[in-house]
Design a protein around this motif. Structure first.
Motif, PDB file in Angstrom:
ATOM      1  N   GLY A 123      62.057  22.139  60.294  1.00 59.81           N
ATOM      2  CA  GLY A 123      61.574  23.391  60.871  1.00 59.81           C
ATOM      3  C   GLY A 123      61.314  24.413  59.779  1.00 59.81           C
ATOM      4  O   GLY A 123      61.852  24.324  58.676  1.00 59.81           O
ATOM      5  N   THR A 124      60.483  25.394  60.093  1.00 64.20           N
ATOM      6  CA  THR A 124      60.182  26.469  59.140  1.00 64.20           C
ATOM      7  C   THR A 124      61.472  27.205  58.792  1.00 64.20           C
ATOM      8  O   THR A 124      62.269  27.510  59.661  1.00 64.20           O
ATOM      9  CB  THR A 124      59.162  27.431  59.769  1.00 64.20           C
ATOM     10  OG1 THR A 124      57.981  26.676  60.046  1.00 64.20           O
ATOM     11  CG2 THR A 124      58.821  28.590  58.860  1.00 64.20           C
ATOM     12  N   GLU A 161      58.856  32.121  53.658  1.00 66.54           N
ATOM     13  CA  GLU A 161      59.194  30.956  54.481  1.00 66.54           C
ATOM     14  C   GLU A 161      58.562  29.689  53.918  1.00 66.54           C
ATOM     15  O   GLU A 161      57.432  29.717  53.453  1.00 66.54           O
ATOM     16  CB  GLU A 161      58.682  31.167  55.912  1.00 66.54           C
ATOM     17  CG  GLU A 161      59.545  32.123  56.713  1.00 66.54           C
ATOM     18  CD  GLU A 161      59.040  32.274  58.128  1.00 66.54           C
ATOM     19  OE1 GLU A 161      57.833  32.074  58.356  1.00 66.54           O
ATOM     20  OE2 GLU A 161      59.855  32.603  58.998  1.00 66.54           O
ATOM     21  N   ARG A 183      57.004  26.702  55.217  1.00 66.76           N
ATOM     22  CA  ARG A 183      56.452  26.443  56.546  1.00 66.76           C
ATOM     23  C   ARG A 183      56.382  24.955  56.855  1.00 66.76           C
ATOM     24  O   ARG A 183      56.063  24.134  55.999  1.00 66.76           O
ATOM     25  CB  ARG A 183      55.043  27.040  56.640  1.00 66.76           C
ATOM     26  CG  ARG A 183      54.996  28.555  56.542  1.00 66.76           C
ATOM     27  CD  ARG A 183      55.360  29.231  57.855  1.00 66.76           C
ATOM     28  NE  ARG A 183      54.570  28.747  58.970  1.00 66.76           N
ATOM     29  CZ  ARG A 183      53.346  29.162  59.259  1.00 66.76           C
ATOM     30  NH1 ARG A 183      52.778  30.062  58.497  1.00 66.76           N
ATOM     31  NH2 ARG A 183      52.703  28.675  60.298  1.00 66.76           N
ATOM     32  N   TYR A 184      56.687  24.622  58.088  1.00 70.27           N
ATOM     33  CA  TYR A 184      56.540  23.262  58.621  1.00 70.27           C
ATOM     34  C   TYR A 184      55.822  23.367  59.965  1.00 70.27           C
ATOM     35  O   TYR A 184      55.765  24.453  60.562  1.00 70.27           O
ATOM     36  CB  TYR A 184      57.912  22.605  58.784  1.00 70.27           C
ATOM     37  CG  TYR A 184      58.466  22.108  57.487  1.00 70.27           C
ATOM     38  CD1 TYR A 184      58.004  20.931  56.914  1.00 70.27           C
ATOM     39  CD2 TYR A 184      59.435  22.830  56.802  1.00 70.27           C
ATOM     40  CE1 TYR A 184      58.504  20.485  55.709  1.00 70.27           C
ATOM     41  CE2 TYR A 184      59.935  22.384  55.589  1.00 70.27           C
ATOM     42  CZ  TYR A 184      59.457  21.212  55.052  1.00 70.27           C
ATOM     43  OH  TYR A 184      59.935  20.761  53.857  1.00 70.27           O
ATOM     44  N   PRO A 185      55.293  22.249  60.460  1.00 68.17           N
ATOM     45  CA  PRO A 185      54.577  22.320  61.734  1.00 68.17           C
ATOM     46  C   PRO A 185      55.450  22.868  62.850  1.00 68.17           C
ATOM     47  O   PRO A 185      56.663  22.639  62.872  1.00 68.17           O
ATOM     48  CB  PRO A 185      54.192  20.862  62.010  1.00 68.17           C
ATOM     49  CG  PRO A 185      54.247  20.192  60.694  1.00 68.17           C
ATOM     50  CD  PRO A 185      55.267  20.899  59.884  1.00 68.17           C
ATOM     51  N   SER A 186      54.817  23.580  63.755  1.00 69.49           N
ATOM     52  CA  SER A 186      55.556  24.167  64.882  1.00 69.49           C
ATOM     53  C   SER A 186      56.071  23.055  65.794  1.00 69.49           C
ATOM     54  O   SER A 186      55.293  22.205  66.260  1.00 69.49           O
ATOM     55  CB  SER A 186      54.616  25.107  65.633  1.00 69.49           C
ATOM     56  OG  SER A 186      54.919  25.126  66.996  1.00 69.49           O
ATOM     57  N   LEU A 197      54.500  22.969  69.460  1.00 67.50           N
ATOM     58  CA  LEU A 197      53.117  22.494  69.460  1.00 67.50           C
ATOM     59  C   LEU A 197      53.056  20.994  69.184  1.00 67.50           C
ATOM     60  O   LEU A 197      52.313  20.235  69.836  1.00 67.50           O
ATOM     61  CB  LEU A 197      52.315  23.266  68.409  1.00 67.50           C
ATOM     62  CG  LEU A 197      50.795  23.088  68.493  1.00 67.50           C
ATOM     63  CD1 LEU A 197      50.258  23.654  69.791  1.00 67.50           C
ATOM     64  CD2 LEU A 197      50.113  23.756  67.317  1.00 67.50           C
ATOM     65  N   TYR A 256      45.286  20.093  63.035  1.00 66.61           N
ATOM     66  CA  TYR A 256      46.275  21.170  63.083  1.00 66.61           C
ATOM     67  C   TYR A 256      47.073  21.257  61.778  1.00 66.61           C
ATOM     68  O   TYR A 256      47.378  22.351  61.284  1.00 66.61           O
ATOM     69  CB  TYR A 256      47.233  20.951  64.267  1.00 66.61           C
ATOM     70  CG  TYR A 256      48.516  21.751  64.163  1.00 66.61           C
ATOM     71  CD1 TYR A 256      48.486  23.144  64.181  1.00 66.61           C
ATOM     72  CD2 TYR A 256      49.744  21.118  64.007  1.00 66.61           C
ATOM     73  CE1 TYR A 256      49.637  23.883  64.056  1.00 66.61           C
ATOM     74  CE2 TYR A 256      50.901  21.855  63.884  1.00 66.61           C
ATOM     75  CZ  TYR A 256      50.851  23.241  63.902  1.00 66.61           C
ATOM     76  OH  TYR A 256      51.999  23.971  63.767  1.00 66.61           O
TER      77      TYR A 256
END
Lengths: 618, 231
Positions: B41-42, A328, A330-333, A336, A391
């Motif tokens: 998004g992820t 993946e 990844r990017y910030p949720s 959150l 974060y």
């Protein structure tokens, strides 16, 4: 008379070339010739007999003729190409060179040539340029369209004529000694070599090593001995032959001069009890030994045993890309981040309303309270920023480059060399040029449709990523093969009486071998972790199990490490089943070969497999 | 109190008052929503789409648009603070109010830069670029208010003029150097700002002209109430 003579003399003088003109010519020639010679000339020869196999490393010999002042420069090979479906790609190789006065120097490159033309051009070409102090001083464009072939090379080394077509259906290119590569990469497009009447000792040590390494990688050498063996005999060849040579003599049963001795491999053909064709493995390759020269032998059956199982060179596995595609980016949720931003906006709303009521428009109309308003707003913005940064500051979120490096190291107990296959998969979010150290012998190939510029030097490689501003990112995959020395030794003592078989492992490699197991007759014997420099003796008693921990359960793993281990193990297992060695050592080798970049998130794992090819000591 | 340097030695309404508070609040809320919507998004690497239409580019464009409108609105509100431009007082007041709006969105740009693997320091460069753009647009808004024309006229000129400027300078070849979005894109793409020097020079020139124009006394040119007095 006296008046006319000087006039005639002047006429005669005018017919003769004046001395100044002659002097000027001589000066021009005197200076011009060395100047012309000072201009470096590049002579280029491609592959074998000026042919090459696309997408495979090809030997390219560049001879520079130069007569000027000593200079230090850079010799650059570059190809820009675009396949019909993919983006434009560029591969470049550079080598620093030093030219002396009146030099004629030969440089050999091993370059993965493509048959695709550059964007908006008709035919493929290779550009060779020589630069010095940033200036191009010589260049050559080599058209490639007519030099490409579709099938791998079958080469023949012989001092006499060798048939161009064999009963096996193979088309053979006979080459000279000088054409033999000095590096195993040069054989990447070669499937088989026939050794006929040839002086094997004439090979330089580099050529011998390159040939043996290529065999370990998976090449095939067919030695037509017989009378030829008088010339062929050489220590390096005897060492790899699957035949213990005792004598060379006329064998009436064969009707030809043949080499007599004991086979050390699989006998593929016998004639009247004489072993005629013997095959033995060398690493992942094969050495065939024909006791007589098949070219002059009347029997045709041995030729049938030499018909290759496959005639193409299989492309590298896409194990690395398959794993990387599961990973993946990844990017910030979002939930959150939504919560944190709502807290920030809500806090700002409440604070500012409170300030409006009490400090700005309340009693006293906020006289001189501007600094308090500003301080409170800035403090709130900074506090919120601090929480958000706390974060976000994680490598998987903020790193510019993410990479995955998985590999297989294949060794045997026959040779000190092991074939290391590595898959590098990299994705860069921003503009980057990651550089890493590669072995001088490394064969590096872009996998899939890469759009990256790949610059290769002798010991370093560099990828230039230029993602479009804020556009989606393109993963890039590279495949690398190296022949590395394998300082892991294994000795096996078979069972004696009530004593269980004993295995001794000496790990002199820089790697920690984790979860090492010995696979023998379908049973896995755990050897535990073997740190670098450690030696261990293990009795193979009742400690064996029917599976390796990775294989247990056979359920698809969800985490990256589990997936990688399963894929690597599956590939190794498939190959081990094909060769069925008496035993094999398997272990996870963790090493750091890709240089760490700042802001890089990377993960590495390699599986080491050592196959026992020679017989155990009983 | 006297030890506190100017412009901090001011009353609280210097930064915002009840008429401009809603502008700040709406801006912070809207920009936060845009950030959330366009934050990537992820994704599995194998499913990445090689499409240039990326949320980051859209977010920066929309942010520029709403900030431009906020800056013009703050400029229009200046007329209620003072009827003519004074140096440094009034000019600085407009500049600081325009910058305050940006400072309030600093956490957003920090999130944006970190999520896109950019240096957090770039947030400051982005805010400086937007600050210059916003200041000139604020001057334009102030000038617009000083024309004393109807609310509808001002509304139309403000929105229509701004969006026409953005669209025309974005699409019409030869005018792209005028667009405030391209230098922002260059910053986000970590490219050298030198090709956009002409934009900054031109933009500063426009700002100077507007400043000179608003500096003239605008007698009797308020829109419904006496000039020179805060409501």
């Amino acid at each position: 008379m006296s008046a006319t003579r000087p006039r005639e003399q002047r006429k005669e003088r005018s017919r003769q070339p004046p001395a100044t003109f002659l002097a000027a010519t001589l000066i021009i020639l005197g200076f011009g010739a060395p100047l012309a010679y000072a201009q470096p000339a590049l002579d280029v020869r491609l592959g074998f007999n000026d042919q090459f196999l696309p997408e495979q490393y090809t030997p390219i010999r560049v001879q520079i003729t130069y007569g000027g002042q000593p200079l230090t420069g850079e010799l650059i090979l570059r190809q820009v190409f675009q396949s019909p479906s993919g983006p434009a790609r560029s591969v470049e190789m550079r080598r620093t060179i030093q030219l002396g006065p009146r030099a004629q120097q030969l440089y050999v490159f091993y370059f993965p040539l493509s048959v695709h033309p550059p964007p908006e051009e008709d035919g493929p070409e290779l550009i060779i340029s020589l630069t010095s102090q940033g200036q191009e001083i010589a260049a050559r464009r080599v058209p490639l369209a007519d030099a490409a072939r579709s099938d791998p090379f079958v080469l023949a080394l012989s001092e006499v004529g060798f048939p161009g077509a064999l009963p096996t259906g193979e088309q053979v290119e006979q080459i000279e000694l000088e054409q033999l590569p000095l590096n195993w990469k040069g054989y990447a497009a070669v499937r088989r070599i026939y050794l006929g009447r040839f002086h094997s000792n004439a090979l330089t040590p580099e050529q011998q090593e390159a040939l043996v390494k290529w065999l370990i990688r998976g090449g095939e050498l067919v030695v037509f001995a017989g009378e030829n063996f008088y010339l062929q005999e050489a220590p390096w060849l005897r060492e790899i032959l699957p035949f213990e040579v005792e004598d060379v003599r006329f064998v009436p049963d064969l009707g030809a001069v043949a080499v007599v001795g004991q086979p050390r491999g699989e006998v593929l053909y016998r004639e009247a009890g004489w072993p005629v064709l013997v095959r033995g493995p060398l690493g992942r390759g094969w050495v065939y030994f024909s006791a007589a020269d098949l070219i002059n032998l009347r029997v045709t059956t041995p030729w049938q045993r030499l018909i290759p199982e496959r005639t193409e060179i299989p492309p590298p596995s896409t194990l690395g890309p398959e794993l990387f595609h599961q990973r993946e980016l990844r990017y910030p949720s979002a939930p959150l981040m939504g919560g944190l931003l709502a807290l920030y906006v809500g806090g700002f709303g409440l604070l500012s309303l409170w300030m409006l009521r009490h400090w700005i428009e309340g009693a006293g109309r906020g006289e001189g309270r501007g600094w308090r308003v500003l301080l409170l707003l800035l403090s709130w913005a900074l506090l919120s920023s601090g929480i958000l940064v706390g974060y976000l500051e994680k490598p998987e979120l903020t790193s510019r480059l993410q990479s995955l490096e998985v590999g297989l190291i294949w060794g045997t107990d026959q040779t000190p060399w092991a074939l290391s296959q590595s898959w590098y998969s990299v994705i860069a979010k921003r503009r980057m040029t990651p550089t890493w150290t590669v072995g001088r012998d490394a064969l590096l190939l872009p996998l899939e449709e890469a759009s990256v510029t790949l610059v290769m030097q002798r010991t370093r490689a560099q990828m230039a990523f230029w993602p479009l501003p804020l556009s989606a990112y393109q993963p890039e995959h590279l495949y690398m093969e190296e022949l590395v020395s394998l300082p892991v030794q294994i000795e096996m003592d078979e069972a004696q009486g009530v004593r269980a078989p004993l295995v001794r492992v000496y790990n002199q490699s820089p790697w920690t071998l984790e979860e090492a197991v010995l696979l023998r007759r379908g049973i896995y014997y755990a050897l535990g972790d073997l740190p670098a420099g450690a030696a261990r003796e293990v009795f193979l008693g009742d400690r064996g199990s029917g599976s390796w921990p990775v294989e247990m359960g056979r359920t698809p793993m969800t985490n990256l490490e589990g997936q990688a281990k399963q894929k690597l193990y599956a590939q190794a297992q498939a190959e081990l089943e094909g060769r069925d060695p008496p035993w094999a050592l398997l272990a996870w080798a963790k090493q750091e070969s890709l240089e760490r970049q700042p802001s890089e998130h990377r993960w590495t794992l390699k599986l080491l497999v050592i196959e026992g090819m020679s017989r155990s000591r009983g | 109190m006297s030890r506190i340097p100017w412009p901090l030695r001011v009353d609280g309404a210097f930064w915002f008052d009840s008429s401009t508070w809603s502008t700040y609040m709406a801006f912070v809320l809207l920009a936060g929503l845009l950030l959330l919507v366009f934050l990537p998004g992820t994704q599995r690497i194998g499913e990445l789409q090689a499409s240039p239409a990326n949320g980051a580019a859209v977010f920066s464009l929309l942010f520029l648009m709403i900030y431009g409108i906020v800056a013009m609105t703050l400029g229009q509100a200046e007329v209620e603070w003072e009827r003519r431009l004074t140096w440094p007082g009034q000019l600085l007041h407009l500049l600081l109010r325009a910058l305050l709006a940006l400072v309030l969105t600093f956490p957003y740009w920090l999130v944006f830069t970190l999520a896109h693997s950019l240096s957090p320091l770039l947030s400051i460069a982005i805010l400086l670029h937007l600050g210059l753009v916003g200041f000139v647009l604020g001057l334009f808004g102030w000038g617009l208010a000083l024309t004393q024309r109807s609310e509808i006229f001002q509304f139309n000129l403000k929105y229509l003029g701004f969006f026409l400027y953005l669209a025309a300078s974005f699409f019409v070849p030869g005018f792209q150097f005028l667009n405030a979005y391209w230098p922002l894109m260059a910053l986000l793409a970590e490219m050298a700002p030198w090709p956009y020097v002409s934009f900054y020079l031109l933009w500063a020139g426009v700002g100077l002209m507007l400043a000179l124009w608003t500096r003239r006394p605008q007698e009797g040119r308020t829109n419904g109430h006496l000039p020179g007095h805060r409501a």
